[in-house]
Design a protein around this motif. Structure first.
Motif, PDB file in Angstrom:
ATOM      1  N   PRO A  54       0.715  -1.434   0.063  1.00  0.00           N
ATOM      2  CA  PRO A  54       0.042   0.218  -0.086  1.00  0.00           C
ATOM      3  C   PRO A  54       0.775   1.368  -0.042  1.00  0.00           C
ATOM      4  N   ASP A  55       2.332   1.150   0.246  1.00  0.00           N
ATOM      5  CA  ASP A  55       2.944   2.326  -0.152  1.00  0.00           C
ATOM      6  C   ASP A  55       2.746   3.363   0.909  1.00  0.00           C
ATOM      7  N   ILE A  56       2.835   2.812   2.221  1.00  0.00           N
ATOM      8  CA  ILE A  56       2.699   3.892   3.444  1.00  0.00           C
ATOM      9  C   ILE A  56       3.915   4.443   3.997  1.00  0.00           C
ATOM     10  N   PRO A  57       3.795   5.565   3.952  1.00  0.00           N
ATOM     11  CA  PRO A  57       5.285   6.415   4.562  1.00  0.00           C
ATOM     12  C   PRO A  57       5.176   6.017   5.986  1.00  0.00           C
ATOM     13  N   TYR A  58       6.269   5.760   7.002  1.00  0.00           N
ATOM     14  CA  TYR A  58       5.896   5.750   8.321  1.00  0.00           C
ATOM     15  C   TYR A  58       7.238   5.828   8.908  1.00  0.00           C
ATOM     16  N   VAL A  59       7.326   6.047  10.235  1.00  0.00           N
ATOM     17  CA  VAL A  59       8.423   6.089  10.953  1.00  0.00           C
ATOM     18  C   VAL A  59       8.348   5.112  12.075  1.00  0.00           C
ATOM     19  N   VAL A  60       9.423   4.410  12.485  1.00  0.00           N
ATOM     20  CA  VAL A  60       9.457   3.505  13.650  1.00  0.00           C
ATOM     21  C   VAL A  60      10.317   4.082  14.668  1.00  0.00           C
ATOM     22  N   VAL A  61       9.828   4.017  16.007  1.00  0.00           N
ATOM     23  CA  VAL A  61      10.558   4.539  16.979  1.00  0.00           C
ATOM     24  C   VAL A  61      10.664   3.296  17.785  1.00  0.00           C
ATOM     25  N   ASP A  62      11.823   2.599  18.229  1.00  0.00           N
ATOM     26  CA  ASP A  62      11.904   1.509  19.098  1.00  0.00           C
ATOM     27  C   ASP A  62      12.807   1.838  20.572  1.00  0.00           C
ATOM     28  N   LEU A  63      12.107   1.831  21.482  1.00  0.00           N
ATOM     29  CA  LEU A  63      12.700   2.020  22.795  1.00  0.00           C
ATOM     30  C   LEU A  63      12.858   0.724  23.567  1.00  0.00           C
ATOM     31  N   SER A  64      14.283   0.900  24.083  1.00  0.00           N
ATOM     32  CA  SER A  64      14.684  -0.150  24.728  1.00  0.00           C
ATOM     33  C   SER A  64      15.768   0.270  25.883  1.00  0.00           C
ATOM     34  N   ARG A  65      15.871  -0.885  26.878  1.00  0.00           N
ATOM     35  CA  ARG A  65      16.799  -0.665  28.374  1.00  0.00           C
ATOM     36  C   ARG A  65      18.018  -1.408  28.030  1.00  0.00           C
ATOM     37  N   GLU A  66      19.130  -0.607  28.453  1.00  0.00           N
ATOM     38  CA  GLU A  66      20.493  -1.263  28.522  1.00  0.00           C
ATOM     39  C   GLU A  66      21.159  -0.813  29.720  1.00  0.00           C
ATOM     40  N   GLY A  67      21.735  -1.977  30.423  1.00  0.00           N
ATOM     41  CA  GLY A  67      22.405  -1.867  31.548  1.00  0.00           C
ATOM     42  C   GLY A  67      21.300  -2.016  32.694  1.00  0.00           C
ATOM     43  N   GLU A  68      21.662  -1.647  34.101  1.00  0.00           N
ATOM     44  CA  GLU A  68      20.731  -1.755  35.170  1.00  0.00           C
ATOM     45  C   GLU A  68      21.149  -0.776  36.317  1.00  0.00           C
ATOM     46  N   GLY A  69      20.306  -0.566  37.103  1.00  0.00           N
ATOM     47  CA  GLY A  69      20.530   0.267  38.208  1.00  0.00           C
ATOM     48  C   GLY A  69      20.924   1.684  38.070  1.00  0.00           C
ATOM     49  N   VAL A  70      22.031   2.148  38.729  1.00  0.00           N
ATOM     50  CA  VAL A  70      22.310   3.516  38.266  1.00  0.00           C
ATOM     51  C   VAL A  70      22.917   3.751  36.949  1.00  0.00           C
ATOM     52  N   LEU A  73      21.621   2.325  34.057  1.00  0.00           N
ATOM     53  CA  LEU A  73      20.735   2.116  33.177  1.00  0.00           C
ATOM     54  C   LEU A  73      20.546   3.299  32.204  1.00  0.00           C
ATOM     55  N   ASP A  74      20.581   2.870  30.996  1.00  0.00           N
ATOM     56  CA  ASP A  74      20.300   3.679  29.591  1.00  0.00           C
ATOM     57  C   ASP A  74      19.005   3.411  28.869  1.00  0.00           C
ATOM     58  N   VAL A  75      18.283   4.270  28.539  1.00  0.00           N
ATOM     59  CA  VAL A  75      17.403   4.298  27.260  1.00  0.00           C
ATOM     60  C   VAL A  75      17.738   4.357  25.993  1.00  0.00           C
ATOM     61  N   VAL A  76      17.619   3.516  25.258  1.00  0.00           N
ATOM     62  CA  VAL A  76      18.169   3.464  23.751  1.00  0.00           C
ATOM     63  C   VAL A  76      16.984   3.692  23.017  1.00  0.00           C
ATOM     64  N   ALA A  77      16.887   4.453  21.978  1.00  0.00           N
ATOM     65  CA  ALA A  77      16.038   4.991  21.068  1.00  0.00           C
ATOM     66  C   ALA A  77      16.499   4.764  19.659  1.00  0.00           C
ATOM     67  N   ARG A  78      15.773   3.790  18.841  1.00  0.00           N
ATOM     68  CA  ARG A  78      16.056   3.680  17.329  1.00  0.00           C
ATOM     69  C   ARG A  78      15.151   4.140  16.475  1.00  0.00           C
ATOM     70  N   GLY A  85       6.564  -4.237  30.001  1.00  0.00           N
ATOM     71  CA  GLY A  85       6.995  -3.845  31.253  1.00  0.00           C
ATOM     72  C   GLY A  85       7.882  -2.602  31.015  1.00  0.00           C
ATOM     73  N   GLN A  86       7.781  -1.902  29.897  1.00  0.00           N
ATOM     74  CA  GLN A  86       8.521  -0.804  29.769  1.00  0.00           C
ATOM     75  C   GLN A  86       7.679   0.520  29.452  1.00  0.00           C
ATOM     76  N   PRO A  87       6.430   0.847  30.110  1.00  0.00           N
ATOM     77  CA  PRO A  87       5.660   1.776  29.988  1.00  0.00           C
ATOM     78  C   PRO A  87       6.142   3.422  30.271  1.00  0.00           C
ATOM     79  N   TRP A  88       7.087   3.281  31.195  1.00  0.00           N
ATOM     80  CA  TRP A  88       7.476   4.622  31.581  1.00  0.00           C
ATOM     81  C   TRP A  88       8.189   5.416  30.384  1.00  0.00           C
ATOM     82  N   GLU A  89       9.140   4.784  29.830  1.00  0.00           N
ATOM     83  CA  GLU A  89       9.966   5.294  28.755  1.00  0.00           C
ATOM     84  C   GLU A  89       8.778   5.898  27.321  1.00  0.00           C
ATOM     85  N   ARG A  90       8.137   4.873  27.461  1.00  0.00           N
ATOM     86  CA  ARG A  90       7.085   5.413  26.130  1.00  0.00           C
ATOM     87  C   ARG A  90       6.225   6.348  26.639  1.00  0.00           C
ATOM     88  N   GLY A  91       5.689   6.261  27.982  1.00  0.00           N
ATOM     89  CA  GLY A  91       4.759   7.447  28.271  1.00  0.00           C
ATOM     90  C   GLY A  91       5.488   8.765  28.439  1.00  0.00           C
TER      91      GLY A  91
END
Length: 365
Positions: A115-131, A133-138, A194-200
């Motif tokens: 259907p030739d639909i232009p779109y953009v993906v944003v993928d959020l993930s966590r890397e590391g833990e504790g202090v 902890l990083d948020v990675v956006a692709r 389990g990662q609603p905070w980053e997205r919100g």
């Protein structure tokens, strides 16, 4: 859907050799499999009278998409020893085919763009833990489904978790710029369960116009960091967009349904489509998928030289006529008259002969 990517195919003097080939890499020894498939098509082209130089230039192009993983295909068109059009296909063809014709078989290629639909993906993930902890956006822009085999570059942004509020604001601005540059109709926002905070946080910092276009999709728990050579969140994007129409095609479909209610004979079937294309009156051609069984039409030197019989073309003054599959003649006329193509699932709107036409204007009742 606009078809400007096919223009060169119809400005090149024929005959034009064409081939649709399964070049998938998801099997053992794919190079050997592709070579065997091509050998059969090469022999077929030679039997149809394709000149050696054209066959050779096509042979050189086959197999050069080995960098695309998974299932996909290839569409090749060449004439007079030169490649005219070479495109990777997001899905392998239903069967490998080869043809030499004055009217190229371009409908299967055009349909694979829908259907030739232009779109953009944003993928959020966590890397590391504790202090640590990083948020990675692709981020990645694309046009579905061609993004499966024609990927845009990925962008990656890393922000420490304690700075995510500020990082999300910067990301929202970058996302807005990317959406505007690519004309994206949909923003696909992915995150693991389990990662609603980053997205919100990101949603709250996006402009209202972007939030309205955003669809949240769940992603599995597996690491999304590896670049597999495919589109970012390809499966999720496919599940979301495959049965949609882009905004322009949806507008054409709505206009068509209103027109068909008033002028059914002019709007539906091969006869109505041919009549409109002869007069340059078609704004868009609608085709069903799955397609109807192959029919035959007649074509002449010009895109508007299209008819259901040779005698009908002679009346139009066509200096020479040739028989061709209906879809080949129709798509040439669509491109040559500046019309557009709308691919409609049969279950959504079944059409007589699998074809409908939206007119630029209608005759008086």
């Amino acid at each position: 859907m606009k078809l400007s990517f096919l223009d060169e195919l119809y400005t090149t003097p024929g005959p034009i050799a064409g081939a649709y080939l399964d070049t998938s890499r998801d099997i053992d020894d794919p190079d050997k499999a592709v070579a065997l498939r091509w050998r059969h098509l090469r022999d077929n082209l030679a039997e149809q009278g394709t000149d050696d130089a054209t066959v050779e230039v096509m042979a050189e192009a086959v197999g050069t998409d080995g960098d695309v993983p998974g299932r996909h295909g290839r569409a090749l068109f060449a004439a007079h020893g030169q490649i005219v059009l070479d495109e990777k296909l997001p899905q392998p063809p239903a069967r490998d085919t080869a043809h030499l014709s004055e009217i190229p078989d371009a409908m299967p290629l055009a349909v694979q763009h829908a259907p030739d639909i232009p779109y953009v993906v944003v993928d959020l993930s966590r890397e590391g833990e504790g202090v640590a902890l990083d948020v990675v956006a692709r981020l990645q822009a694309g046009r579905w489904p061609m993004s499966r085999v024609a990927r845009e570059p990925r962008l990656e942004r890393l922000t420490t978790a304690d700075q995510w509020h500020e990082g999300a604001a910067r990301l929202a601005q970058e996302l807005e710029d990317l959406v505007h540059r690519n004309g994206a109709e949909v923003i696909v926002l992915g995150a693991a369960a389990g990662q609603p905070w980053e997205r919100g946080v990101l949603l709250n910092r996006m402009p209202h116009a972007l939030r309205e276009r955003t669809v949240m999709v769940p992603r599995g728990e597996g690491q999304p960091t590896a670049d597999t050579g495919r589109a970012l969140l390809e499966d999720e994007v496919g599940d979301l967009l495959t049965q949609r129409l882009n905004v322009r095609d949806r507008m054409h479909l709505d206009m068509y349904q209103a027109q068909r209610a008033r002028h059914p004979a002019e709007s539906e079937g091969v006869a109505g489509a041919v009549a409109a294309l002869q007069r340059g009156q078609a704004q868009a051609l609608l085709v069903n998928r799955p397609a109807e069984p192959t029919r035959r039409l007649w074509g002449g030197a010009k895109p508007t030289h299209i008819a259901r019989s040779a005698d009908e073309l002679w009346v139009f003054g066509a200096p020479s006529v040739r028989e061709a599959p209906a879809e080949s003649a129709l798509i040439r006329a669509v491109v040559g008259t500046g019309a557009e193509l709308v691919v409609v699932p049969r279950e959504e709107l079944p059409l007589n002969d699998g074809v409908g036409v939206l007119l630029r204007y209608t005759t008086a009742p």
